[in-house]
Design a protein around this motif. Structure first.
Motif, PDB file in Angstrom:
ATOM      1  N   GLN A 103       0.830  -1.201   0.000  1.00 23.78           N
ATOM      2  CA  GLN A 103       0.000   0.000   0.000  1.00 23.78           C
ATOM      3  C   GLN A 103       0.867   1.256   0.000  1.00 23.78           C
ATOM      4  OE1 GLN A 103      -2.110  -1.201   3.531  1.00 23.78           O
ATOM      5  NE2 GLN A 103      -4.006  -1.597   2.397  1.00 23.78           N
ATOM      6  N   TRP A 104       1.904   1.255   0.800  1.00 14.41           N
ATOM      7  CA  TRP A 104       2.804   2.406   0.877  1.00 14.41           C
ATOM      8  C   TRP A 104       3.456   2.652  -0.488  1.00 14.41           C
ATOM      9  CZ3 TRP A 104       3.120   5.735   4.859  1.00 14.41           C
ATOM     10  CH2 TRP A 104       4.143   6.696   4.826  1.00 14.41           C
ATOM     11  N   GLY A 105       3.883   1.580  -1.116  1.00 12.24           N
ATOM     12  CA  GLY A 105       4.527   1.700  -2.425  1.00 12.24           C
ATOM     13  C   GLY A 105       3.626   2.282  -3.494  1.00 12.24           C
ATOM     14  N   LEU A 106       2.326   2.102  -3.339  1.00 13.88           N
ATOM     15  CA  LEU A 106       1.367   2.657  -4.302  1.00 13.88           C
ATOM     16  C   LEU A 106       0.850   4.032  -3.885  1.00 13.88           C
ATOM     17  CD1 LEU A 106      -0.788  -0.430  -5.340  1.00 13.88           C
ATOM     18  CD2 LEU A 106       0.980   0.732  -6.663  1.00 13.88           C
ATOM     19  N   GLY A 107       1.382   4.541  -2.781  1.00 13.58           N
ATOM     20  CA  GLY A 107       0.964   5.861  -2.325  1.00 13.58           C
ATOM     21  C   GLY A 107      -0.302   5.861  -1.488  1.00 13.58           C
ATOM     22  N   GLU A 108      -0.763   4.697  -1.096  1.00 10.94           N
ATOM     23  CA  GLU A 108      -1.945   4.584  -0.234  1.00 10.94           C
ATOM     24  C   GLU A 108      -1.481   4.699   1.216  1.00 10.94           C
ATOM     25  OE1 GLU A 108      -3.903   0.918  -1.287  1.00 10.94           O
ATOM     26  OE2 GLU A 108      -3.988   1.479  -3.405  1.00 10.94           O
ATOM     27  N   ARG A 109      -1.036   5.890   1.586  1.00 11.42           N
ATOM     28  CA  ARG A 109      -0.344   6.115   2.854  1.00 11.42           C
ATOM     29  C   ARG A 109      -1.207   5.838   4.079  1.00 11.42           C
ATOM     30  NH1 ARG A 109       4.893   8.584   1.617  1.00 11.42           N
ATOM     31  NH2 ARG A 109       5.135   7.797  -0.488  1.00 11.42           N
ATOM     32  N   ASP A 110      -2.422   6.339   4.097  1.00  7.79           N
ATOM     33  CA  ASP A 110      -3.280   6.129   5.270  1.00  7.79           C
ATOM     34  C   ASP A 110      -3.618   4.649   5.454  1.00  7.79           C
ATOM     35  OD1 ASP A 110      -3.358   8.800   6.109  1.00  7.79           O
ATOM     36  OD2 ASP A 110      -4.987   9.248   4.710  1.00  7.79           O
ATOM     37  N   ASP A 138       5.912   9.005  11.070  1.00  6.20           N
ATOM     38  CA  ASP A 138       6.721  10.208  10.883  1.00  6.20           C
ATOM     39  C   ASP A 138       6.439  10.844   9.525  1.00  6.20           C
ATOM     40  OD1 ASP A 138       8.794  12.039  11.773  1.00  6.20           O
ATOM     41  OD2 ASP A 138      10.060  11.113  10.225  1.00  6.20           O
ATOM     42  N   ALA A 139       6.341  10.022   8.488  1.00  5.22           N
ATOM     43  CA  ALA A 139       6.064  10.545   7.151  1.00  5.22           C
ATOM     44  C   ALA A 139       4.679  11.186   7.059  1.00  5.22           C
ATOM     45  CB  ALA A 139       6.190   9.434   6.112  1.00  5.22           C
ATOM     46  N   LEU A 140       3.772  10.747   7.911  1.00  2.71           N
ATOM     47  CA  LEU A 140       2.412  11.295   7.921  1.00  2.71           C
ATOM     48  C   LEU A 140       2.230  12.382   8.966  1.00  2.71           C
ATOM     49  CD1 LEU A 140       0.406   7.962   7.495  1.00  2.71           C
ATOM     50  CD2 LEU A 140       0.755   9.741   5.776  1.00  2.71           C
ATOM     51  N   SER A 141       3.358  12.825   9.548  1.00  7.78           N
ATOM     52  CA  SER A 141       3.369  13.880  10.581  1.00  7.78           C
ATOM     53  C   SER A 141       2.563  13.483  11.811  1.00  7.78           C
ATOM     54  CB  SER A 141       2.854  15.207  10.014  1.00  7.78           C
ATOM     55  OG  SER A 141       3.688  15.627   8.949  1.00  7.78           O
ATOM     56  N   LYS A 142       2.565  12.216  12.131  1.00  9.80           N
ATOM     57  CA  LYS A 142       1.926  11.726  13.351  1.00  9.80           C
ATOM     58  C   LYS A 142       3.040  11.497  14.376  1.00  9.80           C
ATOM     59  CE  LYS A 142      -1.715   9.560  10.682  1.00  9.80           C
ATOM     60  NZ  LYS A 142      -3.068   9.326  11.071  1.00  9.80           N
ATOM     61  N   THR A 143       3.619  12.600  14.794  1.00 11.77           N
ATOM     62  CA  THR A 143       4.828  12.583  15.624  1.00 11.77           C
ATOM     63  C   THR A 143       4.641  11.830  16.925  1.00 11.77           C
ATOM     64  OG1 THR A 143       5.342  14.746  14.677  1.00 11.77           O
ATOM     65  CG2 THR A 143       6.653  14.043  16.564  1.00 11.77           C
ATOM     66  N   ILE A 145       2.676   9.303  17.597  1.00  8.75           N
ATOM     67  CA  ILE A 145       2.665   7.855  17.335  1.00  8.75           C
ATOM     68  C   ILE A 145       4.058   7.390  16.943  1.00  8.75           C
ATOM     69  CG2 ILE A 145       1.738   6.029  15.873  1.00  8.75           C
ATOM     70  CD1 ILE A 145      -0.863   7.697  15.736  1.00  8.75           C
ATOM     71  N   ALA A 146       4.773   8.195  16.169  1.00  8.08           N
ATOM     72  CA  ALA A 146       6.139   7.833  15.770  1.00  8.08           C
ATOM     73  C   ALA A 146       7.033   7.703  16.991  1.00  8.08           C
ATOM     74  CB  ALA A 146       6.704   8.867  14.799  1.00  8.08           C
ATOM     75  N   GLN A 147       6.943   8.653  17.916  1.00  9.42           N
ATOM     76  CA  GLN A 147       7.771   8.603  19.125  1.00  9.42           C
ATOM     77  C   GLN A 147       7.398   7.409  20.001  1.00  9.42           C
ATOM     78  OE1 GLN A 147       7.228  12.510  20.751  1.00  9.42           O
ATOM     79  NE2 GLN A 147       8.866  13.387  19.503  1.00  9.42           N
ATOM     80  N   GLN A 148       6.108   7.137  20.108  1.00 10.42           N
ATOM     81  CA  GLN A 148       5.662   6.021  20.922  1.00 10.42           C
ATOM     82  C   GLN A 148       6.136   4.693  20.331  1.00 10.42           C
ATOM     83  OE1 GLN A 148       1.408   5.622  21.135  1.00 10.42           O
ATOM     84  NE2 GLN A 148       1.493   4.433  23.037  1.00 10.42           N
ATOM     85  N   ALA A 149       6.075   4.584  19.011  1.00 10.96           N
ATOM     86  CA  ALA A 149       6.521   3.345  18.358  1.00 10.96           C
ATOM     87  C   ALA A 149       8.022   3.174  18.543  1.00 10.96           C
ATOM     88  CB  ALA A 149       6.160   3.377  16.888  1.00 10.96           C
TER      89      ALA A 149
END
Length: 149
Positions: A103-110, A138-143, A145-149
């Motif tokens: 999905q990411w490779g096809l641009g289906e980011r969400d 991080d790429a989706l600016s969900k900082t 969640i990125a920090q928690q992960a």
């Protein structure tokens, strides 16, 4: 009693043929690196025993390898196959992660982010999946969640 033995032998030969075809497809993929062709060759095996979920997972993986070589149509097909697999086996973390990558490779980011979140939920001790989730977040600016992960 004879009829029972006959049914047992016939089903054994049928299962053995399906397994043999499955192994031959995987050997073809390994030897030729024709992952798209191997995925297509796997379809008769799937058609012969549609209840065998393993074959869907392997077909999705082969299509993912073809997508990794730049085949966008293979990525779309791989997503469809993986979605079919997770509808039957929703607790298989690796398939969710592979689905997310396609999905990411096809641009289906969400959609990729949600699939990776599902993978991490199913395998919370897998640091590799957590790292991927952090990168997606991080790429989706969900900082947060990125920090928690």
């Amino acid at each position: 009693m004879v009829a029972l033995w006959l049914v047992l032998l016939i089903s054994g030969f049928w299962s053995s043929r399906i397994y043999n075809d499955y192994v031959n497809v995987l050997l073809y993929a390994i030897r030729s690196n024709d992952f798209r062709g191997a995925a297509a060759q796997l379809q008769p095996v799937i058609d012969a025993d549609p209840a065998l979920n393993l074959t869907y997972k392997e077909q999705g993986f082969l299509l993912g390898l073809a997508a990794n070589d730049g085949d966008q149509d293979a990525a779309r097909e791989g997503i469809a196959v993986y979605q079919q697999f997770v509808s039957r086996e929703p607790d298989y973390a690796i398939v969710w992660a592979n689905l997310a990558a396609l999905q990411w490779g096809l641009g289906e980011r969400d959609a990729a982010f949600q699939s990776m979140q599902r993978a991490v939920t199913l395998a919370p001790e897998s640091w590799q999946l957590a790292v991927n989730l952090a990168q997606y977040a991080d790429a989706l600016s969900k900082t947060d969640i990125a920090q928690q992960a």
